[in-house]
Enzyme design. Sequence first.
Site, PDB file in Angstrom:
ATOM      1  CG  ASP A 186       2.341  -2.831   7.772  1.00 50.65           C
ATOM      2  OD1 ASP A 186       1.680  -2.353   6.832  1.00 50.65           O
ATOM      3  OD2 ASP A 186       2.417  -4.048   7.982  1.00 50.65           O
TER       4      ASP A 186
ATOM      5  CG  ASP B 173       5.576  -6.568   7.943  1.00 46.49           C
ATOM      6  OD1 ASP B 173       5.867  -6.408   9.143  1.00 46.49           O
ATOM      7  OD2 ASP B 173       4.460  -6.957   7.560  1.00 46.49           O
TER       8      ASP B 173
ATOM      9  CE1 TYR C 278      -7.862  -4.319   1.798  1.00 46.78           C
ATOM     10  CE2 TYR C 278      -6.781  -5.422   3.634  1.00 46.78           C
ATOM     11  CZ  TYR C 278      -6.718  -4.600   2.527  1.00 46.78           C
ATOM     12  OH  TYR C 278      -5.506  -4.067   2.136  1.00 46.78           O
TER      13      TYR C 278
ATOM     14  CG  ASP D 220       4.075  -4.517   3.131  1.00 47.20           C
ATOM     15  OD1 ASP D 220       4.212  -5.104   4.213  1.00 47.20           O
ATOM     16  OD2 ASP D 220       2.969  -4.292   2.608  1.00 47.20           O
TER      17      ASP D 220
ATOM     18  CB  SER E  58      -0.946  -0.009   1.208  1.00 46.71           C
ATOM     19  OG  SER E  58      -0.213  -0.029   2.418  1.00 46.71           O
TER      20      SER E  58
ATOM     21  CE  LYS F 129      -5.830  -0.707   1.264  1.00 47.11           C
ATOM     22  NZ  LYS F 129      -4.414  -0.339   1.513  1.00 47.11           N
TER      23      LYS F 129
END
Length: 584
Positions: A105, A159, A229, A107, A94, A220
């Site tokens: 968070d 992450d 979701y 990625d 995202s 979303k």
Amino acid sequence: MALNGSAGPTKTYGTTSAISDAPPKPKDLLLSKELEECLRARNCFETPEELEQRVMVLSRLNSLVKEWIVEQSRLKLPESVANEQNGKIFTFGSYRLGVHNRGADIDTLCVAPRHIDRADFFGQFADMLRNEPGVKEMTAVEDAFVPVLKLTMDGIEIDLLFARLALQSIPQDLDLLDVNLLRNLDVHSVRSLNGCRVTDRILQLVPDVGNFRLALRCIKLWAKRRGVYNNKLGFLGGVSWAMLVARVCQLYPNAAASTIVSKFFLLLRNWEWPRPVLLDNLITQEEAPLDMEIWDPRHNINDRFHLMPIITPAFPQQNSTFNVTTSSLAVMKEEFQRGLDAMQQIEEGAKEWPELWQDIHFFGLYKHYIILTAIAQCEEDKQAWLGLVESKLRKLVQSLERNNLIARAHINPVPQGPMPSEDLKFALRWFIGLQFIAQEGVSLDLTYDIQTFSTGVHRAAVGAKIFREGMQVYAKYHKRKELTAFLPADLLKLKKKSSARTDRRKASAAGATAVAAAATEPSEQSPAVITEQDEQAQDASPSNGKDADVPSDLTTEPIAVKRLPSEAGDEQPSKKKKCDLDAI
């Protein structure tokens, strides 16, 4: 002649020509502006200061990676060569798509040269991060399908994946979409690279990135509010929703964001699943540039039975939605229809945008529920144990769906914590709504389904070496009126509106009474990313017909549902269709 009536051919985006290349009308632009204002009011956008904080954290992480690469290179290469070595941080998900919410968070992917291996990453680099100020809550999940470091840096959750490329050094202008980078890589590096490659390719394939991002933010929010979701539990994850929105953008390349949202529901309400959704031309196994398994129903028999294939646009192409079950697909189809109805009212001016995002009243949809409770004994074990249970829940849902008396097993993707009066500090509950087939005088025994699930979770926890004394997972049947013992009153009374009654009519449950109890203990590994190949490998593990790895304290009690005369509204089961090969 273009499809919208204008002269000249329409430009092709993706696999087909556009349905319409008409420019937006003033009304569409006004609706799009109102959409953005509503999303901002719901904290779907970060402030400039928050965005700057993310940039600073990523810059710091990138500097740490470069420093670590040089230090590790000095142990393996001449110093003059080691000082020239480099690594790089890439983002995906995202954040890379530009649709992340406040507090989300990031990625990230660490790319390193060939002389830096995965053991170095989870060893020396992990130790380096632990000693950094501002780094907290770091967890290494090395045995995941996609190994990951989870950490919080300066208040931002990250992450971090790792990929070791077959390059002597990492250039600063490295293009991860270059398929030649996949040559001679280990499987974990290929999987780690896939997130960045898919995200970058999606952005390349949409005609207007700004409209795509605004429409995707809307979808979303809708998907989360409507309970569809969650990739692990049979619904769709962020990348799958992004690909669906991208496909609509390809078909309406000049449309405003509000039109994209409206056409999204129209297109998917009428989509003939399992016809695959493709953003780019599909590569067959014979055409694959490298010897890697790709989604190809002509060669891979398992691919033919995927219910809702949405194919990633970067090689190796995969189905991002193999987790979808019969029940979750039926639920999403109903939500597509509801979304279309809401959009028609919004476009007519009868409703406003919040009507689309109205929370689903899951606990008013069904008369019968299975409550699955997972318990850990400490915070240290909680993430791994509860994550493992969640990763296996889809197996339980599919087992219930195979029962001839169950028309639907609908799991709520949002787990609930224990009630304040319960002494269960490290526990989560998942609720599965049941809808029965109309039959009279038939008893339903779910003991085998529950016991098989619990034993499998327990065995996996032991195999992954995460099982600890006191870990439990158990399931019990309850009627809707009994949910007050497990849920706060404000959640049960979340929505007493006409739309709640509509939802209940759409998923009306059969009349039945039940007496049930099934208890078992322990469950399995970490909240790793689980894929179809990973699960097949686990299921194929030899057991020699013995249950020696299952703790002796595992117990189960019968869970039986005694059927009474049925009510109107029971549904008959739908047959699964094979993937439409001609549509590819």
